[in-house]
Design a protein around this motif. Structure first.
Motif, short mmCIF file in Angstrom:
data_model
loop_
_atom_site.label_atom_id
_atom_site.label_comp_id
_atom_site.label_asym_id
_atom_site.label_seq_id
_atom_site.Cartn_x
_atom_site.Cartn_y
_atom_site.Cartn_z
N ARG A 81 8.64 0.14 -34.91
CA ARG A 81 8.69 -0.22 -36.33
C ARG A 81 10.04 -0.83 -36.71
NH1 ARG A 81 6.20 5.47 -37.89
NH2 ARG A 81 4.18 5.15 -36.91
N ILE A 88 5.29 -4.57 -48.18
CA ILE A 88 4.05 -4.15 -48.83
C ILE A 88 4.00 -4.65 -50.27
CG2 ILE A 88 3.62 -2.15 -47.38
CD1 ILE A 88 4.90 -0.40 -49.50
N GLY A 92 8.21 -1.02 -52.52
CA GLY A 92 8.76 0.22 -51.99
C GLY A 92 10.26 0.17 -51.76
N PHE A 94 13.99 1.46 -52.27
CA PHE A 94 14.45 2.81 -52.53
C PHE A 94 15.21 2.82 -53.86
CE2 PHE A 94 14.76 2.93 -47.66
CZ PHE A 94 13.40 3.14 -47.57
N HIS A 96 17.01 4.89 -55.40
CA HIS A 96 18.33 5.52 -55.50
C HIS A 96 19.37 4.80 -54.66
CE1 HIS A 96 16.44 6.92 -51.91
NE2 HIS A 96 17.45 7.68 -51.54
N ARG A 97 18.99 3.65 -54.12
CA ARG A 97 19.94 2.93 -53.28
C ARG A 97 20.16 1.53 -53.84
NH1 ARG A 97 18.90 4.71 -47.22
NH2 ARG A 97 19.49 6.90 -47.49
N VAL A 106 17.28 -0.96 -42.12
CA VAL A 106 17.00 -1.06 -40.69
C VAL A 106 18.28 -1.35 -39.88
CG1 VAL A 106 15.69 -2.27 -38.91
CG2 VAL A 106 14.59 -1.66 -41.07
N MET B 1 30.89 -4.98 -62.52
CA MET B 1 32.06 -5.34 -61.71
C MET B 1 33.27 -5.59 -62.58
SD MET B 1 29.59 -6.51 -59.17
CE MET B 1 28.79 -5.23 -60.07
N ASP B 158 4.59 4.56 -52.18
CA ASP B 158 4.98 3.25 -51.68
C ASP B 158 6.35 3.31 -51.00
OD1 ASP B 158 2.76 2.52 -53.14
OD2 ASP B 158 3.98 2.11 -54.91
N VAL B 159 7.24 4.07 -51.64
CA VAL B 159 8.59 4.19 -51.08
C VAL B 159 8.52 4.87 -49.72
CG1 VAL B 159 10.82 5.31 -51.41
CG2 VAL B 159 9.70 4.21 -53.34
N ALA B 162 7.00 2.40 -47.20
CA ALA B 162 7.98 1.39 -46.79
C ALA B 162 8.97 2.00 -45.80
CB ALA B 162 8.71 0.85 -48.01
N ALA B 163 9.41 3.22 -46.09
CA ALA B 163 10.37 3.88 -45.21
C ALA B 163 9.77 4.11 -43.83
CB ALA B 163 10.81 5.21 -45.83
N MET B 166 9.45 0.97 -41.86
CA MET B 166 10.70 0.40 -41.34
C MET B 166 11.25 1.21 -40.19
SD MET B 166 12.81 -1.15 -44.52
CE MET B 166 12.70 0.27 -45.55
N ASP B 176 16.86 11.43 -46.45
CA ASP B 176 17.42 10.23 -47.07
C ASP B 176 16.60 9.74 -48.26
OD1 ASP B 176 19.21 10.40 -45.05
OD2 ASP B 176 18.43 8.72 -43.88
N ILE B 177 15.33 10.08 -48.29
CA ILE B 177 14.46 9.53 -49.33
C ILE B 177 13.90 10.63 -50.24
CG2 ILE B 177 12.47 8.06 -49.81
CD1 ILE B 177 14.64 6.63 -48.19
N PRO B 180 16.73 13.25 -52.01
CA PRO B 180 17.51 12.66 -53.09
C PRO B 180 16.65 12.28 -54.29
CG PRO B 180 18.04 11.59 -51.01
CD PRO B 180 16.91 12.54 -50.73
N LEU B 181 15.45 11.77 -54.03
CA LEU B 181 14.61 11.32 -55.15
C LEU B 181 13.98 12.50 -55.90
CD1 LEU B 181 12.88 8.12 -53.74
CD2 LEU B 181 14.63 8.27 -55.49
N PHE B 255 20.85 11.22 -59.51
CA PHE B 255 20.78 9.77 -59.65
C PHE B 255 19.99 9.46 -60.92
CE2 PHE B 255 17.23 6.89 -59.13
CZ PHE B 255 17.89 5.70 -59.25
N ARG B 256 20.56 8.61 -61.74
CA ARG B 256 19.87 8.28 -62.99
C ARG B 256 19.09 7.00 -62.87
NH1 ARG B 256 24.62 10.85 -65.31
NH2 ARG B 256 25.55 9.27 -64.00
N ARG B 257 17.86 7.05 -63.30
CA ARG B 257 16.96 5.92 -63.17
C ARG B 257 17.20 4.89 -64.27
NH1 ARG B 257 12.11 6.55 -59.81
NH2 ARG B 257 12.81 8.61 -59.29
N GLU B 258 17.61 5.37 -65.41
CA GLU B 258 17.72 4.44 -66.55
C GLU B 258 19.04 3.70 -66.52
OE1 GLU B 258 15.09 3.80 -68.04
OE2 GLU B 258 14.12 5.43 -67.00
#
Lengths: 380, 258
Positions: A81, A88, A92, A94, A96-97, A106, B1, B158-159, B162-163, B166, B176-177, B180-181, B255-258
């Protein structure tokens, strides 16, 4: 190259296969679109290539960077992978990144150092025509179209030879989708990836694919061919229905005006005298003529009626042309332009507005007849 | 910045209010308690014996505050250590079947009245702080387990896809995903559990665990309102402060989404 050999998937608890004895080969550097009615197993097929789904039977091979055909079923799925780009529909990213961290996912797994990841990310943003400031932003700060571009860029980060794309532009509005499709096709000219591209939209399949694999509701391959061939020679009734009654019109999408235009059109120079112009028009038997300047840039047109019994230079009597067609335009769009104006002939111009040829509806029709009789368009 | 202006110039009035309002109010309450309830205590009286001498220092009050903090601190930390892994476990493939059992145990802890839990385990474990800590621990499990599992389940599929596509390993996807989320939801559970524990810990005094509850359960039979108020007000102040401090930690970590 991606090669599927007699691939079958039967989900546990079901008897009928979701994908049934599928065999086809995607040549290196080409996009193969997989299309079919919902539930035809197109996404399943794609996910078997990176083993998100394990095939029940059959073999799948992928050509790696070293030029070796590798049996994916014998590889560690994690390593596999990391060497296949994956996009997709829902992207997707992330949340928080940052964009940089997302694109570096990757490469980081492949243990690139941070400087290399950053410069690769900048390179990818350049490819996508996006500013470098985006690197430090978060996905929610981007628009849907921008996020989708980042999703594609992320999949290309480690420059994998093979990419899998599952309806990558499906969630985008039609205008942006068209834009993204064109951008991606242009990009593909440079990057030459081998791509398996899943879509439910036959128009997208025709537009994006060098090859199209059409599956039926039972997960069987009905036809695997170039878009032109599928449109001109549908293998059976299923394909005919699936492609739609307007398949002749769809073929026009595949032909660019450049290919059918008259490359040596009758033109007048704006510096010619009226007298001279009338004489040439008489000789050629033309009532109208397009006028260009010394750089072949389109100035407009003149008619014999306007010039009659006048003197001086023809640029005084030149009328601005209502429209001209860019040379890269496809015939379907060109035809619709032609139907909108009452000129019998329209100029085709390049990106610097220089006249490269002229086109009329008869030429469009002729091109269609030709594809129909021979079905040979894919070599063009 | 371009926002690299100095730290101080970015502080707004609402930031200042946000950071100081609750602590200042609580300090005010504590000072009032001192002036109105503690200062008038006569040396040598029965109250002075129980509460402490306002002139030579309130050793008993301070010791009770520390004991109270010890009860909630130990029980909350143990609850986090047990409940977070349990919450993660029940979201793993193959362990989802255990979700009902684990949530059932945690639910039991929540639905039985806290005083009944104390009484129940006093019968088994005897009196003293360990029994109270155990009961508080049991009581804190549910919000943390449930919120951990909910937080992880709420991470967009979906996240995760995708992870996985990859080439992230299951462990990398978790650390990592998913974690934290899901952290905001998980931390909200920890915060809720800790605040509830401050109040519940007051009941620990019934089984000899000490803490601020001592003043209340001693004050009631003696009809000493001053004693009851000291226990009640300080418990409330502690609950508000625990909530405020955890809220500030949450702001920092989440972590703030807004």
């Amino acid at each position: 190259m991606i090669k599927l050999e007699h691939v079958t998937k039967i989900y546990p608890g079901t008897t009928s296969p979701a994908v049934d004895d599928l065999s086809f080969t995607v040549p290196t550097g080409e996009i193969c679109t997989i299309v079919g009615p919902s539930g035809c197993g197109k996404t399943t097929t794609m996910k078997m290539v990176n083993r998100l789904i394990e095939p029940t039977d059959g073999e799948i091979y992928v050509l790696n960077e070293r030029g070796e055909m590798q049996n994916v079923l014998e590889m560690d799925p994690i390593i596999l992978r990391r060497n296949i780009g994956y996009v997709i529909q829902q992207i997707g990213l992330f949340p928080h990144r940052t964009i940089l961290q997302n694109m570096g996912t990757v490469p980081k797994l492949l243990e690139w150092d941070n400087t290399r990841i950053r410069s690769r990310a900048e390179e990818l943003l350049d490819m996508m025509n996006m500013p470098h400031e985006f690197l430090d932003r978060y996905p929610h700060e981007l628009s849907g179209g921008q996020r989708q571009r980042i999703g594609v860029a992320r999949a290309m980060a480690s420059d994998p030879p093979v990419m899998l794309m599952d309806e990558p532009f499906g969630a985008i509005d039609p205008i942006n989708r068209n834009l993204l499709q064109n951008e991606f096709l242009r990009l593909q000219q440079e990057i030459k990836k081998t791509i398996l591209f899943v879509t439910h939209d036959i128009d997208e399949a025709i537009k994006m694919g060098d090859k199209i694999a059409i599956l039926n509701a039972n997960g069987q391959l009905e036809q695997y061919d170039s878009p032109a061939k599928i449109l001109s020679e549908p293998a059976n009734e299923f394909i005919e229905d699936f492609v739609g009654a307007d398949r002749t019109l769809k073929q026009l999408n595949l032909i660019r005006v450049e290919e059918v235009m008259d490359k040596k059109p009758f033109l007048l120079q704006s510096t010619q005298s009226v007298e001279e112009a009338l004489q040439v028009m008489d000789e050629e038997g033309q009532d109208y003529a397009y006028v260009v300047d010394s750089d072949r840039r389109l100035q407009g047109y003149v008619s014999r009626k306007d010039l009659k019994e006048k003197s001086g230079w023809i640029d005084e009597y030149t009328t601005t042309a209502a429209t001209s067609l860019p040379i890269t335009m496809n015939l379907r769009d060109a035809l619709s332009e032609m139907l909108m104006v009452d000129y019998s002939t329209i100029c085709v111009v390049d990106n610097r507005d220089r006249v490269r040829g002229t086109v009329n509806t008869a030429m469009v029709q002729e091109a269609l007849m030709e594809t129909h009789s021979s079905g040979k368009r894919e070599e063009v | 910045m371009e926002e690299k202006t100095s730290f101080w110039s970015r502080i707004t009035f609402s930031d200042i209010v946000d950071w100081t309002l609750i602590p200042i109010l609580m300090i005010g309450v504590v000072i009032s308690v001192y002036i109105w309830l503690l200062l008038p205590i006569e040396p040598g009286s029965m109250e002075a014996n129980i509460i402490g001498d306002p002139v030579s220092g309130f050793s008993n009050v301070w010791a009770s505050v520390l004991q109270h903090l010890k009860l909630i601190g130990i029980s909350s930390v143990l609850a986090i250590l047990a409940a977070v892994p349990a919450g993660i476990l029940i979201t793993r493939e193959g362990f989802r079947d255990f979700a009902d059992i684990i949530l059932g145990v945690a639910n039991f802890g929540q639905s039985v009245p806290s005083i009944a839990i104390l009484a129940l385990f006093m019968g088994i474990m005897g009196i003293g702080a360990p029994t109270a800590i155990f009961a508080l621990w049991l009581y804190a499990l549910l919000p943390i387990v449930r919120n951990t599992a909910t937080g992880i389940d709420e991470v967009s599929a979906d996240v995760i896809e995708a992870a996985r596509g990859m080439g992230l390993t299951n462990r990398q996807i978790l650390f990592d995903i998913e974690l934290p989320l899901s952290f905001p939801v998980m931390f909200a559970g920890i915060r809720t559990a800790s605040v509830i524990n401050v109040g519940t810990a007051a009941l620990g005094a019934f089984i000899g665990a000490g803490g601020l509850g001592n003043f209340i359960i001693t004050g009631i039979p003696l009809s000493r309102e001053r004693m009851i108020l000291i226990g009640a007000i300080l418990t409330a102040v502690m609950a508000v402060m625990v909530d405020w401090i955890l809220g500030k930690i949450e702001d920092r970590l989440v972590f703030r989404r807004e």
